[in-house]
Motif scaffolding. Sequence first.
Motif, PDB file in Angstrom:
ATOM      1  N   ALA A 294       0.760  -1.157   0.155  1.00  0.00           N
ATOM      2  CA  ALA A 294      -0.061   0.016  -0.154  1.00  0.00           C
ATOM      3  C   ALA A 294       0.713   1.206   0.090  1.00  0.00           C
ATOM      4  O   ALA A 294       0.593   2.041  -0.825  1.00  0.00           O
ATOM      5  CB  ALA A 294      -0.887  -0.146   1.254  1.00  0.00           C
ATOM      6  N   VAL A 295       1.908   1.423   0.878  1.00  0.00           N
ATOM      7  CA  VAL A 295       2.744   2.457   0.864  1.00  0.00           C
ATOM      8  C   VAL A 295       3.671   2.732  -0.394  1.00  0.00           C
ATOM      9  O   VAL A 295       3.647   3.908  -0.930  1.00  0.00           O
ATOM     10  CB  VAL A 295       3.400   2.551   2.184  1.00  0.00           C
ATOM     11  CG1 VAL A 295       2.583   2.606   3.383  1.00  0.00           C
ATOM     12  CG2 VAL A 295       4.536   1.354   2.251  1.00  0.00           C
ATOM     13  N   LEU A 296       4.025   1.583  -0.925  1.00  0.00           N
ATOM     14  CA  LEU A 296       5.021   1.598  -1.990  1.00  0.00           C
ATOM     15  C   LEU A 296       3.925   2.126  -3.257  1.00  0.00           C
ATOM     16  O   LEU A 296       4.389   2.696  -4.219  1.00  0.00           O
ATOM     17  CB  LEU A 296       5.564   0.310  -2.523  1.00  0.00           C
ATOM     18  CG  LEU A 296       6.630  -0.037  -1.338  1.00  0.00           C
ATOM     19  CD1 LEU A 296       7.447  -1.260  -1.861  1.00  0.00           C
ATOM     20  CD2 LEU A 296       7.657   1.124  -1.025  1.00  0.00           C
ATOM     21  N   LEU A 305       2.739  12.171   0.822  1.00  0.00           N
ATOM     22  CA  LEU A 305       2.444  12.474   2.054  1.00  0.00           C
ATOM     23  C   LEU A 305       1.822  11.090   2.648  1.00  0.00           C
ATOM     24  O   LEU A 305       1.649  10.706   3.684  1.00  0.00           O
ATOM     25  CB  LEU A 305       1.729  13.536   2.198  1.00  0.00           C
ATOM     26  CG  LEU A 305       2.721  14.926   2.323  1.00  0.00           C
ATOM     27  CD1 LEU A 305       1.716  16.015   2.318  1.00  0.00           C
ATOM     28  CD2 LEU A 305       3.692  14.875   3.483  1.00  0.00           C
ATOM     29  N   GLN A 306       1.085  10.864   1.619  1.00  0.00           N
ATOM     30  CA  GLN A 306       0.087   9.458   1.914  1.00  0.00           C
ATOM     31  C   GLN A 306       0.857   8.328   2.269  1.00  0.00           C
ATOM     32  O   GLN A 306       0.710   7.613   3.407  1.00  0.00           O
ATOM     33  CB  GLN A 306      -0.952   9.163   0.824  1.00  0.00           C
ATOM     34  CG  GLN A 306      -1.909   7.921   1.140  1.00  0.00           C
ATOM     35  CD  GLN A 306      -2.848   7.672   0.099  1.00  0.00           C
ATOM     36  OE1 GLN A 306      -2.927   8.490  -0.828  1.00  0.00           O
ATOM     37  NE2 GLN A 306      -3.250   6.232   0.077  1.00  0.00           N
ATOM     38  N   ALA A 307       1.885   8.416   1.576  1.00  0.00           N
ATOM     39  CA  ALA A 307       2.915   7.155   1.782  1.00  0.00           C
ATOM     40  C   ALA A 307       3.672   7.126   3.121  1.00  0.00           C
ATOM     41  O   ALA A 307       3.537   6.294   3.823  1.00  0.00           O
ATOM     42  CB  ALA A 307       3.797   7.070   0.717  1.00  0.00           C
ATOM     43  N   VAL A 308       4.068   8.265   3.398  1.00  0.00           N
ATOM     44  CA  VAL A 308       4.930   8.534   4.643  1.00  0.00           C
ATOM     45  C   VAL A 308       3.826   8.443   5.748  1.00  0.00           C
ATOM     46  O   VAL A 308       4.290   7.719   6.800  1.00  0.00           O
ATOM     47  CB  VAL A 308       5.344   9.728   4.657  1.00  0.00           C
ATOM     48  CG1 VAL A 308       6.049  10.008   6.227  1.00  0.00           C
ATOM     49  CG2 VAL A 308       6.780  10.146   3.504  1.00  0.00           C
ATOM     50  N   ARG A 334      13.353   3.070  -1.606  1.00  0.00           N
ATOM     51  CA  ARG A 334      12.225   3.436  -2.473  1.00  0.00           C
ATOM     52  C   ARG A 334      11.830   4.731  -1.781  1.00  0.00           C
ATOM     53  O   ARG A 334      11.502   5.763  -2.917  1.00  0.00           O
ATOM     54  CB  ARG A 334      11.060   2.448  -2.474  1.00  0.00           C
ATOM     55  CG  ARG A 334      11.340   1.298  -3.135  1.00  0.00           C
ATOM     56  CD  ARG A 334      11.178   1.310  -4.715  1.00  0.00           C
ATOM     57  NE  ARG A 334       9.811   1.220  -5.192  1.00  0.00           N
ATOM     58  CZ  ARG A 334       9.224   0.482  -5.401  1.00  0.00           C
ATOM     59  NH1 ARG A 334       9.504  -0.832  -5.117  1.00  0.00           N
ATOM     60  NH2 ARG A 334       7.835   0.650  -5.673  1.00  0.00           N
ATOM     61  N   PHE A 335      11.805   4.917  -0.745  1.00  0.00           N
ATOM     62  CA  PHE A 335      11.138   6.320   0.136  1.00  0.00           C
ATOM     63  C   PHE A 335      12.138   7.127  -0.346  1.00  0.00           C
ATOM     64  O   PHE A 335      11.935   8.093  -0.630  1.00  0.00           O
ATOM     65  CB  PHE A 335      11.123   5.875   1.546  1.00  0.00           C
ATOM     66  CG  PHE A 335       9.568   5.473   1.817  1.00  0.00           C
ATOM     67  CD1 PHE A 335       8.553   6.634   2.081  1.00  0.00           C
ATOM     68  CD2 PHE A 335       9.106   4.308   1.998  1.00  0.00           C
ATOM     69  CE1 PHE A 335       7.409   6.404   2.346  1.00  0.00           C
ATOM     70  CE2 PHE A 335       7.818   3.942   2.485  1.00  0.00           C
ATOM     71  CZ  PHE A 335       6.919   5.103   2.501  1.00  0.00           C
ATOM     72  N   ASP A 346       7.366  19.241   2.041  1.00  0.00           N
ATOM     73  CA  ASP A 346       6.373  18.948   3.104  1.00  0.00           C
ATOM     74  C   ASP A 346       6.514  17.252   3.113  1.00  0.00           C
ATOM     75  O   ASP A 346       6.666  16.637   4.193  1.00  0.00           O
ATOM     76  CB  ASP A 346       4.949  19.142   2.643  1.00  0.00           C
ATOM     77  CG  ASP A 346       4.299  20.462   2.701  1.00  0.00           C
ATOM     78  OD1 ASP A 346       5.000  21.113   3.565  1.00  0.00           O
ATOM     79  OD2 ASP A 346       3.389  20.870   1.958  1.00  0.00           O
ATOM     80  N   ALA A 347       6.716  16.533   2.101  1.00  0.00           N
ATOM     81  CA  ALA A 347       7.148  14.934   1.906  1.00  0.00           C
ATOM     82  C   ALA A 347       8.431  14.881   2.644  1.00  0.00           C
ATOM     83  O   ALA A 347       8.587  14.076   3.472  1.00  0.00           O
ATOM     84  CB  ALA A 347       6.961  14.297   0.702  1.00  0.00           C
TER      85      ALA A 347
END
Length: 391
Positions: A294-296, A305-308, A334-335, A346-347
Motif C-alpha cells: 500500500a505505501v509503495l 505524504l500519504q505514503a509517509v 524506495r522512499f 512537505d513530504a
Amino acid sequence: MRAPRTIRPLVAESWQRSARVDPDGVPALALDGDELEAARERGPLGTALPVVRRLLLDDVRAAGCIAAVTDASGRLVWVDGASSARRAAEAMGFVAGADWAEDRAGTSAPGTALRLGRGVQIRSDEHYANAVKRFSCTAVPLRDVTGQVVGAVDITGDDRAVERHTLPLLTATVAAAEAELALAALRHPRRPAARALPGSELVLLGSDTATLRTGDHAVRLSERHSEITAVLASTPAGLAAEDLAAAVYGDRRAVTTLRAEVVRLRRVLAQHAPGATLTSRPYRLDGIRTDVDAVLSALERGARLQAVDGYTGPVLPGSASPGVDDLRDRVRLRFREALVADGGADALQAWARTADGGADEQVLRALLAVLPRRSPRRAGLVAAIEALGGR
C-alpha cells in the motif's frame, strides 16, 4: 568485492545486495525447453513478445546488440539479436533459460530493473560479475493491466546499449507491449470466481510480528510465520525451498525446518485467511496484500505524504532474517529515491521525522536544499547531517 568509490549510488546499493553472488560465476539455467516454450507462447509474455520483436529486434540487430525478455523473477525467456553479440553473450551465460535475477547474477540492467521496479542502465564496469564487464545494458520492467510486474525488456551490447536514446526506446516499446496486454485483457476478460472469498491484509510495518487481517478478524502471527509471509509476499514469482530457507534462516540447508513451519503456516492461513494460497515448487503466497504494498503503491502514484503517513515503522523491526532485512532496505531505498527525486518540502519533512528518514543523510541534505534560508529548522538539520557524517 567492493564497489569503486566513484560508482553511482544506485549501483553501489545493488553491489551491496549482490554481496553473496560469486563475481566469477555464471548464471545457472533455470528453465528447460518445455518451460521456455510455454512462457513464450502463453500468459502475458506470450502476448508481449510479438510486440517486442516487431518494434525492437531490427534496430537492435543493426546496432550490433541483443534484445532479451525476462519473466517476473529474472529468468531469460527470449534472447535474440546480432549473431556476433549473441555468441559473445553466451560466454557470460546470457542465454534463454538463464537466471539473471539480481540475487543470482549480481548487478545487471534486467535483474536490477526488476528489483527496483523501474528502468535502469548499467554500464560495463558497473556490473558486479566479472564476465559481464565487457557489456553494457538497459532494461525496463513490463507490467500487466493490474500493474503487476510480469517481466523486463532488455538491450545488451557495447556502449550503444546505454546511449541516451536507448532508455526512451525501451520505455516506448514496453508501453506498446503493455497496451497490447490491456487489449488482450479486454478481449478475454477473466471470469469472476464462483464464490468470492474475503481478501486478507498482512500488516508488517512497525511491529516485530505480523498481523493477518481478514474482514473484521485479526490474528497475530508467530515470529517465524511473520518472516516467511513477509519474504513470500514481497516475492510474487516465488522462491525455491533452498532460497526461502536462506532468506528466512540464513541457511540454505534449513529446508527440513522450513517445510515443517510451512505446514503449520498453511493451517493458520486455512483458518484465518481462506482466500490465501501457499503453494510449493516454488513456494509462493497468493491472495494476501500487505501494508508495504500500500505505501509503495502510494509512492508510485505520487502520493508522497500519504505514503509517509502509512509508514508506521520498518518491516518487522525485530527480525534478523536476511530476507526481511533485505525487504526493509528496499522499502527505505524506495522512499529515499521517490522523496529526493520529487523534492517536495512537505513530504521530505514528514519522512525526516521518522526514524528511518532522520537517519538518512541524503534525505536530510535534500530537505536542507529546499528549506527557506531563514527556516529555523536549518540549524538542526545541519547538526544532524554533521552527526551522521561523523559516524
